[in-house]
Design a protein around this motif. Structure first.
Motif, PDB file in Angstrom:
ATOM      1  N   MET A 276      57.078  37.393  57.720  1.00  0.00           N
ATOM      2  CA  MET A 276      58.138  37.149  56.762  1.00  0.00           C
ATOM      3  C   MET A 276      57.665  36.339  55.560  1.00  0.00           C
ATOM      4  O   MET A 276      58.460  35.757  54.837  1.00  0.00           O
ATOM      5  N   LEU A 277      56.363  36.289  55.346  1.00  0.00           N
ATOM      6  CA  LEU A 277      55.830  35.567  54.192  1.00  0.00           C
ATOM      7  C   LEU A 277      56.482  36.075  52.918  1.00  0.00           C
ATOM      8  O   LEU A 277      56.592  37.282  52.697  1.00  0.00           O
ATOM      9  N   SER A 278      56.875  35.140  52.069  1.00  0.00           N
ATOM     10  CA  SER A 278      57.516  35.543  50.823  1.00  0.00           C
ATOM     11  C   SER A 278      56.495  36.059  49.832  1.00  0.00           C
ATOM     12  O   SER A 278      55.551  35.366  49.476  1.00  0.00           O
ATOM     13  N   ARG A 279      56.647  37.281  49.368  1.00  0.00           N
ATOM     14  CA  ARG A 279      55.691  37.896  48.466  1.00  0.00           C
ATOM     15  C   ARG A 279      55.661  37.200  47.114  1.00  0.00           C
ATOM     16  O   ARG A 279      54.622  36.869  46.587  1.00  0.00           O
ATOM     17  N   SER A 280      56.829  36.951  46.551  1.00  0.00           N
ATOM     18  CA  SER A 280      56.882  36.421  45.197  1.00  0.00           C
ATOM     19  C   SER A 280      56.175  35.076  45.100  1.00  0.00           C
ATOM     20  O   SER A 280      55.470  34.797  44.150  1.00  0.00           O
ATOM     21  N   ARG A 281      56.320  34.257  46.109  1.00  0.00           N
ATOM     22  CA  ARG A 281      55.743  32.931  46.040  1.00  0.00           C
ATOM     23  C   ARG A 281      54.214  33.005  45.962  1.00  0.00           C
ATOM     24  O   ARG A 281      53.563  32.279  45.242  1.00  0.00           O
ATOM     25  N   ILE A 282      53.609  33.908  46.686  1.00  0.00           N
ATOM     26  CA  ILE A 282      52.150  34.001  46.704  1.00  0.00           C
ATOM     27  C   ILE A 282      51.597  34.536  45.398  1.00  0.00           C
ATOM     28  O   ILE A 282      50.632  34.029  44.867  1.00  0.00           O
ATOM     29  N   THR A 283      52.211  35.538  44.829  1.00  0.00           N
ATOM     30  CA  THR A 283      51.672  36.102  43.590  1.00  0.00           C
ATOM     31  C   THR A 283      51.774  35.137  42.421  1.00  0.00           C
ATOM     32  O   THR A 283      51.090  35.288  41.430  1.00  0.00           O
ATOM     33  N   ASP A 284      52.617  34.141  42.544  1.00  0.00           N
ATOM     34  CA  ASP A 284      52.667  33.128  41.495  1.00  0.00           C
ATOM     35  C   ASP A 284      51.399  32.300  41.449  1.00  0.00           C
ATOM     36  O   ASP A 284      51.003  31.784  40.409  1.00  0.00           O
ATOM     37  N   GLU A 285      50.776  32.137  42.593  1.00  0.00           N
ATOM     38  CA  GLU A 285      49.586  31.287  42.663  1.00  0.00           C
ATOM     39  C   GLU A 285      48.348  32.083  42.252  1.00  0.00           C
ATOM     40  O   GLU A 285      48.378  33.292  42.105  1.00  0.00           O
ATOM     41  N   ASP A 286      47.240  31.337  42.113  1.00  0.00           N
ATOM     42  CA  ASP A 286      45.964  31.987  41.851  1.00  0.00           C
ATOM     43  C   ASP A 286      45.549  32.755  43.111  1.00  0.00           C
ATOM     44  O   ASP A 286      45.847  32.347  44.215  1.00  0.00           O
ATOM     45  N   HIS A 287      44.913  33.880  42.945  1.00  0.00           N
ATOM     46  CA  HIS A 287      44.498  34.670  44.097  1.00  0.00           C
ATOM     47  C   HIS A 287      43.267  35.500  43.739  1.00  0.00           C
ATOM     48  O   HIS A 287      42.953  35.679  42.562  1.00  0.00           O
ATOM     49  N   PRO A 288      42.578  36.022  44.743  1.00  0.00           N
ATOM     50  CA  PRO A 288      41.291  36.691  44.494  1.00  0.00           C
ATOM     51  C   PRO A 288      41.376  37.896  43.557  1.00  0.00           C
ATOM     52  O   PRO A 288      40.381  38.274  42.958  1.00  0.00           O
ATOM     53  N   LEU A 289      42.535  38.512  43.438  1.00  0.00           N
ATOM     54  CA  LEU A 289      42.624  39.705  42.576  1.00  0.00           C
ATOM     55  C   LEU A 289      43.168  39.367  41.199  1.00  0.00           C
ATOM     56  O   LEU A 289      43.403  40.242  40.370  1.00  0.00           O
ATOM     57  N   SER A 290      43.358  38.075  40.954  1.00  0.00           N
ATOM     58  CA  SER A 290      43.909  37.644  39.673  1.00  0.00           C
ATOM     59  C   SER A 290      43.028  38.099  38.518  1.00  0.00           C
ATOM     60  O   SER A 290      41.809  38.073  38.584  1.00  0.00           O
ATOM     61  N   LEU A 291      43.700  38.541  37.449  1.00  0.00           N
ATOM     62  CA  LEU A 291      42.946  38.998  36.279  1.00  0.00           C
ATOM     63  C   LEU A 291      42.829  37.900  35.223  1.00  0.00           C
ATOM     64  O   LEU A 291      42.180  38.065  34.200  1.00  0.00           O
ATOM     65  N   ARG A 292      43.487  36.780  35.484  1.00  0.00           N
ATOM     66  CA  ARG A 292      43.456  35.695  34.515  1.00  0.00           C
ATOM     67  C   ARG A 292      42.036  35.130  34.375  1.00  0.00           C
ATOM     68  O   ARG A 292      41.340  34.921  35.358  1.00  0.00           O
TER      69      ARG A 292
ATOM     70  N   ALA B 200      41.201  32.184  33.568  1.00  0.00           N
ATOM     71  CA  ALA B 200      41.100  30.835  34.099  1.00  0.00           C
ATOM     72  C   ALA B 200      41.189  30.787  35.625  1.00  0.00           C
ATOM     73  O   ALA B 200      41.133  29.730  36.216  1.00  0.00           O
ATOM     74  N   SER B 201      41.305  31.950  36.220  1.00  0.00           N
ATOM     75  CA  SER B 201      41.444  31.981  37.668  1.00  0.00           C
ATOM     76  C   SER B 201      40.230  31.352  38.350  1.00  0.00           C
ATOM     77  O   SER B 201      39.087  31.659  38.018  1.00  0.00           O
ATOM     78  N   ILE B 202      40.490  30.454  39.304  1.00  0.00           N
ATOM     79  CA  ILE B 202      39.366  29.835  40.004  1.00  0.00           C
ATOM     80  C   ILE B 202      38.577  30.886  40.780  1.00  0.00           C
ATOM     81  O   ILE B 202      37.390  30.751  40.999  1.00  0.00           O
ATOM     82  N   TRP B 203      39.268  31.949  41.152  1.00  0.00           N
ATOM     83  CA  TRP B 203      38.572  33.009  41.887  1.00  0.00           C
ATOM     84  C   TRP B 203      37.589  33.743  40.979  1.00  0.00           C
ATOM     85  O   TRP B 203      36.483  34.084  41.391  1.00  0.00           O
TER      86      TRP B 203
END
Lengths: 221, 418
Positions: B185-201, B203-206
């Motif tokens: 039941m992990l909330s999807r929206s909350r996770i995509t707000d954070e930095d993640h390995p597929l981030s295109l930003r 400045a992403s730490i990933w």
């Protein structure tokens, strides 16, 4: 038709050969295997250049190969040009288990052609053929590239010795053949001029010594 | 990217600023009460300096077995001579002064330091300017630098997933998993707000993490290939593994702090000593532009010519041995590959003792190395000279160093050195 004196058996020829390619593809170990039949699983990185001579017997002639094992690391690129000068042969090495080292081959070819004679006899060497399980570069790809670029091709393993001597010999034999043809044809031309070229002196393809003549290589004698 | 100058961060006052004096403590693995240094295990094992582990030769209250093994590997066969003892006494006296006389210390180091006393790890820190001459400042200085390094490691070497978790925790999601109930039941929206390995930003730490991979791979390769013959670096023991790990951290932190130089061959104390060493002159030499190394080689050639014209002529004109073919490695590696590891330590003593940086002494030693084998060189051709200089014969180091000192004094007298 002999173009050297029969009694002068030692060091009739001296060929300068360079070993080039990305870092850690096994250049130093190919040389260690070829020259001393040794192998070091964790050898030190080559810094600058390491120099070794190896006597070889080609068609009954003693040939001295002067082999220059160069540093593969990008960071030393700026100082490597001096090592290519006067080379007549080259082993262009990649690691069959690392695609990236194969991708660099084009860059190494450019490097070689910028700093030495276009006619340097070159063999493309896919080293670490013992690592079958983690192969990233198919033999066919290596072969295709070699054909496209007009290079010899061989897969070797410095670890299990396969094809190591053969790779060096391929280069040295070809240089010798080219040289023989050149000398013979120039002898034909100069038949009426006995003082020319081969009056029983040894023919030497110098390495660094001939720095003043840029063309240097065997194919421009 | 090419940088010719010492980068800004190397010149930051942080490296040299003296913190306010704090309470004196002797837990630093230094010769605070020389010569019987106490080397207490600290809570943070990495605060025991990398360099002092190399020189772990003082009587230690209760060394662990692996340290004892290492001692015997390193110092076996080194029997201090009478002269060594007097030099050692001299050094100990110097090091126990309230204010170290750096001039005196440098001249003592010029003839290389005695082994088996643990002196080197302290003297090198002083010579490199990592420790100030005022002994009372040592402990606070070390404390500050070590915490600075720890901070660097935290900031630069922490994995993105660890950072993400810290962020999550700091935002008060300590019971994140519990609150969200079962995993499905992990909330999807909350996770995509954070930095993640597929981030295109950008400045992403990933993203940064993936870009670093190449450097990490290069460092990994180099560390594995560092002195594979010496147990300290690669015996497969947990001791060697932790040393390799420390080296990797040092090199990676340095590389990340200094993207301009890019990573090239080289914990807290060792890191800063390493920084100090690069600050002196090697930064320029290892630079990709290679202006530094080229000019150093040219200067070596000029030195040889001024000192021994016949030798120079035979080497460079007659046999066409380009000094680059041997001196490139001599100079870039500060002679570490030409001599055994332990001989290299003795060669580094005078190198580090020069306040102007190691280059002058280094070129002096290189010149002496050539002159000491001049007979063989003069008799040799291209091939034999190349072989001789690429595999420099085993040499009596103290003889080499005293010969170098003589050469350098001649050069200085002739004012031909610069």
């Amino acid at each position: 038709m002999a173009f050297h004196s029969e009694d002068d058996k030692s060091e009739d020829y001296l060929f300068k050969i360079v070993l080039i390619g990305d870092s850690a593809v096994g250049k130093s170990n190919l040389l260690a295997r070829f020259a001393r039949d040794e192998f070091y699983p964790n050898s030190k990185s080559t810094i600058g250049v390491e120099f070794q001579t190896q006597k070889m017997d080609i068609n009954g002639k003693e040939i001295k190969a002067q082999i220059w094992d160069t540093a593969g690391q990008e960071r030393f690129r700026a100082v490597t040009s001096a090592y290519y000068r006067g080379a007549v042969g080259a082993l262009l090495v990649y690691d069959i288990s690392r695609q990236q080292t194969f991708q660099s081959i084009g860059r190494w070819l450019n490097e070689l052609h910028t700093h030495s004679d276009m006619n340097v006899v070159t063999i493309l060497v896919g080293n670490k053929s013992d690592l079958k399980g983690i192969r990233e570069v198919p033999t066919s790809e290596g072969k295709a590239l070699a054909e496209a670029q007009g290079l010899f091709f061989m897969e070797t393993s410095a670890l299990d010795s396969s094809n190591v001597a053969a790779a060096f010999e391929t280069v040295v034999k070809e240089i010798y053949n080219i040289l023989s043809r050149k000398v013979m044809s120039s002898q034909e031309l100069n038949k009426q001029d006995p003082a020319s070229l081969s009056n029983g002196k040894k023919v030497v393809i110098p390495s660094e010594e001939q720095g003043e003549s840029k063309k240097g290589g065997c194919c421009s004698t | 990217m090419v940088r010719k100058k010492v980068p800004e961060w190397l010149n930051s006052t942080m490296w040299s600023a003296h913190p306010p004096p704090s309470s004196f403590n002797d837990d630093d693995g230094l010769l605070l009460h020389s010569p019987a240094t106490k080397m207490k295990e600290e809570e943070e094992s990495e605060s025991i300096s990398f360099a002092s582990r190399l020189n772990f030769a003082l009587p230690v209250p209760s060394p662990s077995p692996r340290q004892r093994n290492n001692d015997s590997n390193i110092i076996s066969g080194v029997v201090p001579s009478g002269e060594d003892f007097s030099r050692q006494a001299h050094l100990s006296a110097e090091l126990s002064k309230k204010m170290i006389n750096m001039k005196e210390l440098r001249s003592l180091a010029l003839q290389s330091l005695p082994d088996s006393t643990g002196i080197r790890s302290t003297v090198w820190k002083l010579l490199l300017g990592y420790l100030p001459p005022e002994r009372s400042l040592w402990s606070s200085e070390l404390k500050q630098k070590r915490s600075q390094y720890k901070h660097y490691k935290d900031e630069l070497l922490t994995s993105p997933s660890e950072i993400t978790w810290r962020l999550v925790r700091s935002k008060g999601f300590d019971n994140y998993e519990l609150k969200t109930g079962s995993r499905c039941m992990l909330s999807r929206s909350r996770i995509t707000d954070e930095d993640h390995p597929l981030s295109l930003r950008k400045a992403s730490i990933w993203n940064t993490y993936f870009q670093d991979t190449e450097t990490i791979e290069q460092i990994d390769k180099d560390v594995k290939r560092t002195h594979p013959d010496i147990p300290f670096f690669s015996a497969g023991s947990s001791f060697a593994r932790s040393n390799q790990e420390s080296m990797k951290n040092i090199l990676l932190v340095f590389a990340k702090l200094n993207q301009g130089i890019r990573y090239s061959h080289a914990e807290a104390d060792a890191f800063f000593c390493f920084v100090e060493l690069l600050k002196t002159s090697t930064v320029k030499q290892l630079d990709n532009s290679v202006v530094g190394i080229r000019s150093a080689i040219t200067r070596l050639s000029q030195l040889v010519r001024k000192h021994d014209e016949e030798l120079w002529r035979h080497l460079e004109i007659t046999t066409k041995v380009n000094p680059q073919f041997y001196a490139f490695r001599w100079i870039t590696l500060l002679l570490t590959q030409e001599f055994s590891f332990f001989d290299s330590l003795h060669i580094w003593d005078p190198l580090l003792s020069d306040p102007e940086g190691p280059l002058e002494s280094l070129l002096g030693i290189c010149c002496a190395m050539l002159v000491l084998v001049r007979k063989r060189l003069i008799a040799g051709d291209f091939t034999s000279n190349m072989k001789l200089l690429q595999h420099y014969p085993t040499t009596n180091i103290s003889h080499l160093l005293s010969y170098t000192a003589r050469l350098l004094s001649i050069f200085k007298a002739q004012i031909c050195f610069f």
